[in-house]
Design an enzyme around this catalytic site. Structure first.
Site, PDB file in Angstrom:
ATOM      1  N   GLY A  73     -16.359 -39.159 -35.005  1.00 17.61           N
ATOM      2  CA  GLY A  73     -15.577 -39.046 -36.223  1.00 17.61           C
ATOM      3  C   GLY A  73     -14.084 -39.074 -35.962  1.00 17.61           C
ATOM      4  O   GLY A  73     -13.618 -39.357 -34.855  1.00 17.61           O
ATOM      5  N   GLN A  74     -13.318 -38.763 -37.013  1.00  9.79           N
ATOM      6  CA  GLN A  74     -11.872 -38.859 -36.945  1.00  9.79           C
ATOM      7  C   GLN A  74     -11.241 -37.480 -37.135  1.00  9.79           C
ATOM      8  O   GLN A  74     -11.756 -36.502 -36.627  1.00  9.79           O
ATOM      9  CB  GLN A  74     -11.407 -39.895 -37.974  1.00  9.79           C
ATOM     10  CG  GLN A  74     -12.056 -41.263 -37.702  1.00  9.79           C
ATOM     11  CD  GLN A  74     -11.510 -42.367 -38.564  1.00  9.79           C
ATOM     12  OE1 GLN A  74     -10.318 -42.447 -38.827  1.00  9.79           O
ATOM     13  NE2 GLN A  74     -12.387 -43.255 -39.005  1.00  9.79           N
ATOM     14  N   TYR A  75     -10.119 -37.402 -37.849  1.00  8.92           N
ATOM     15  CA  TYR A  75      -9.466 -36.108 -38.036  1.00  8.92           C
ATOM     16  C   TYR A  75     -10.160 -35.306 -39.137  1.00  8.92           C
ATOM     17  O   TYR A  75     -10.563 -35.857 -40.170  1.00  8.92           O
ATOM     18  CB  TYR A  75      -7.998 -36.280 -38.431  1.00  8.92           C
ATOM     19  CG  TYR A  75      -7.094 -36.608 -37.273  1.00  8.92           C
ATOM     20  CD1 TYR A  75      -6.720 -35.629 -36.360  1.00  8.92           C
ATOM     21  CD2 TYR A  75      -6.626 -37.899 -37.088  1.00  8.92           C
ATOM     22  CE1 TYR A  75      -5.892 -35.927 -35.292  1.00  8.92           C
ATOM     23  CE2 TYR A  75      -5.797 -38.209 -36.019  1.00  8.92           C
ATOM     24  CZ  TYR A  75      -5.435 -37.218 -35.126  1.00  8.92           C
ATOM     25  OH  TYR A  75      -4.622 -37.521 -34.071  1.00  8.92           O
ATOM     26  N   THR A  76     -10.286 -34.014 -38.900  1.00 10.41           N
ATOM     27  CA  THR A  76     -10.752 -33.121 -39.959  1.00 10.41           C
ATOM     28  C   THR A  76     -10.005 -31.801 -39.852  1.00 10.41           C
ATOM     29  O   THR A  76      -9.318 -31.530 -38.866  1.00 10.41           O
ATOM     30  CB  THR A  76     -12.272 -32.901 -39.902  1.00 10.41           C
ATOM     31  OG1 THR A  76     -12.708 -32.290 -41.119  1.00 10.41           O
ATOM     32  CG2 THR A  76     -12.666 -32.012 -38.730  1.00 10.41           C
ATOM     33  N   ALA A 151     -18.112 -32.069 -44.172  1.00 10.77           N
ATOM     34  CA  ALA A 151     -17.897 -33.028 -43.090  1.00 10.77           C
ATOM     35  C   ALA A 151     -18.995 -32.881 -42.049  1.00 10.77           C
ATOM     36  O   ALA A 151     -19.578 -31.799 -41.875  1.00 10.77           O
ATOM     37  CB  ALA A 151     -16.532 -32.795 -42.446  1.00 10.77           C
ATOM     38  N   GLY A 153     -19.871 -34.070 -37.931  1.00  7.45           N
ATOM     39  CA  GLY A 153     -19.448 -34.679 -36.681  1.00  7.45           C
ATOM     40  C   GLY A 153     -20.257 -34.079 -35.540  1.00  7.45           C
ATOM     41  O   GLY A 153     -20.301 -32.855 -35.397  1.00  7.45           O
ATOM     42  N   CYS A 182     -11.073 -37.606 -42.142  1.00  4.69           N
ATOM     43  CA  CYS A 182     -12.068 -38.553 -41.630  1.00  4.69           C
ATOM     44  C   CYS A 182     -11.609 -40.004 -41.758  1.00  4.69           C
ATOM     45  O   CYS A 182     -12.435 -40.923 -41.768  1.00  4.69           O
ATOM     46  CB  CYS A 182     -13.418 -38.356 -42.326  1.00  4.69           C
ATOM     47  SG  CYS A 182     -14.122 -36.729 -42.028  1.00  4.69           S
TER      48      CYS A 182
END
Length: 226
Positions: A73-76, A151, A153, A182
């Site tokens: 995943g990306q930023y959370t 979310a 991840g 995300c």
């Protein structure tokens, strides 16, 4: 198969401490020295960067600490009022199917918020769990407005999982302004309380335990961590 251990932390847990605990527990599960673990907790305010994160999506890098997570995943964002569920399960003893495992985590999340009459859904091409917001204006292309409520991840090491899900109960939603959650622009973020539901973390924990049995088939007995 022994029942997974189910622990609830009654204090915010620093991210580095949580990561170290997960790393150690995954190694012990793989070696057969410890049972599986589902760990419910809150973090102090912070951002985490997944393996697909892009620097452009970190809008305010000085706002909160930023941690490299190692999960997909990306930023959370994580912070008080958000329930994080770290899931350390031995997929060698269950089903060695990563897609199925992620789908099960989504289903667990959807059923959990469904206990509070929230109709959450998956969306193709958008990570996480989403709820429609007919009370908000439609998007510029005419499609209905939707907000992200949870979310997902995960990371799998030698078929043992860690990281997991996070569900917004009553976090400070303004904290999400420091990132593109995300990596998905054009959509908002919501919480159970933002939706007008007076849900507590304890309420959510009970729902998580009930629906975990439905999705993963394991009876669990929650207990507190000092």
């Amino acid at each position: 198969m022994s029942k997974p251990e189910w622990l609830i932390s009654d204090r915010t847990v620093p991210y580095k401490d949580a990561l170290a605990t997960m790393e150690a527990r995954v190694a012990d599960i793989r070696a057969g020295h410890a049972p599986e673990l589902v760990w419910l907790l809150e973090h102090p305010p912070l951002y985490t960067a997944g393996t697909s994160s892009r620097e452009i999506d970190l809008l305010e890098p000085a706002r909160f600490p930023v941690h490299v997570a190692g999960r997909g995943g990306q930023y959370t964002y994580h912070g008080p009022g958000q329930r994080v569920a770290y899931v350390m399960l031995d997929l060698r003893r269950r089903r060695q199917d990563v897609r199925r495992f992620v789908s099960d985590l989504e289903e667990w999340t959807i059923r959990t918020v469904g206990r509070f009459n929230v109709a959450a859904e998956r969306r193709a091409g958008r990570v996480g769990v989403w709820v429609g917001r007919p009370d908000k204006p439609a998007l510029p292309d005419g499609s209905p407005h939707e907000d992200k409520i949870a979310a997902i991840g995960v990371r799998i090491r030698h078929w043992v999982s860690f990281h997991g899900i996070s569900i917004n109960v009553e976090p400070d939603l303004s904290h999400y302004a420091g990132i593109v959650p995300c990596g998905i622009a054009g959509h908002g973020v919501t919480s159970l309380v933002d939706l007008g539901l007076p849900v507590t973390l304890a309420d959510l924990d009970m729902a998580l335990a009930e629906t975990f049995v439905e999705v993963f088939g394991d009876d669990v007995r929650p207990s507190a961590v000092v």
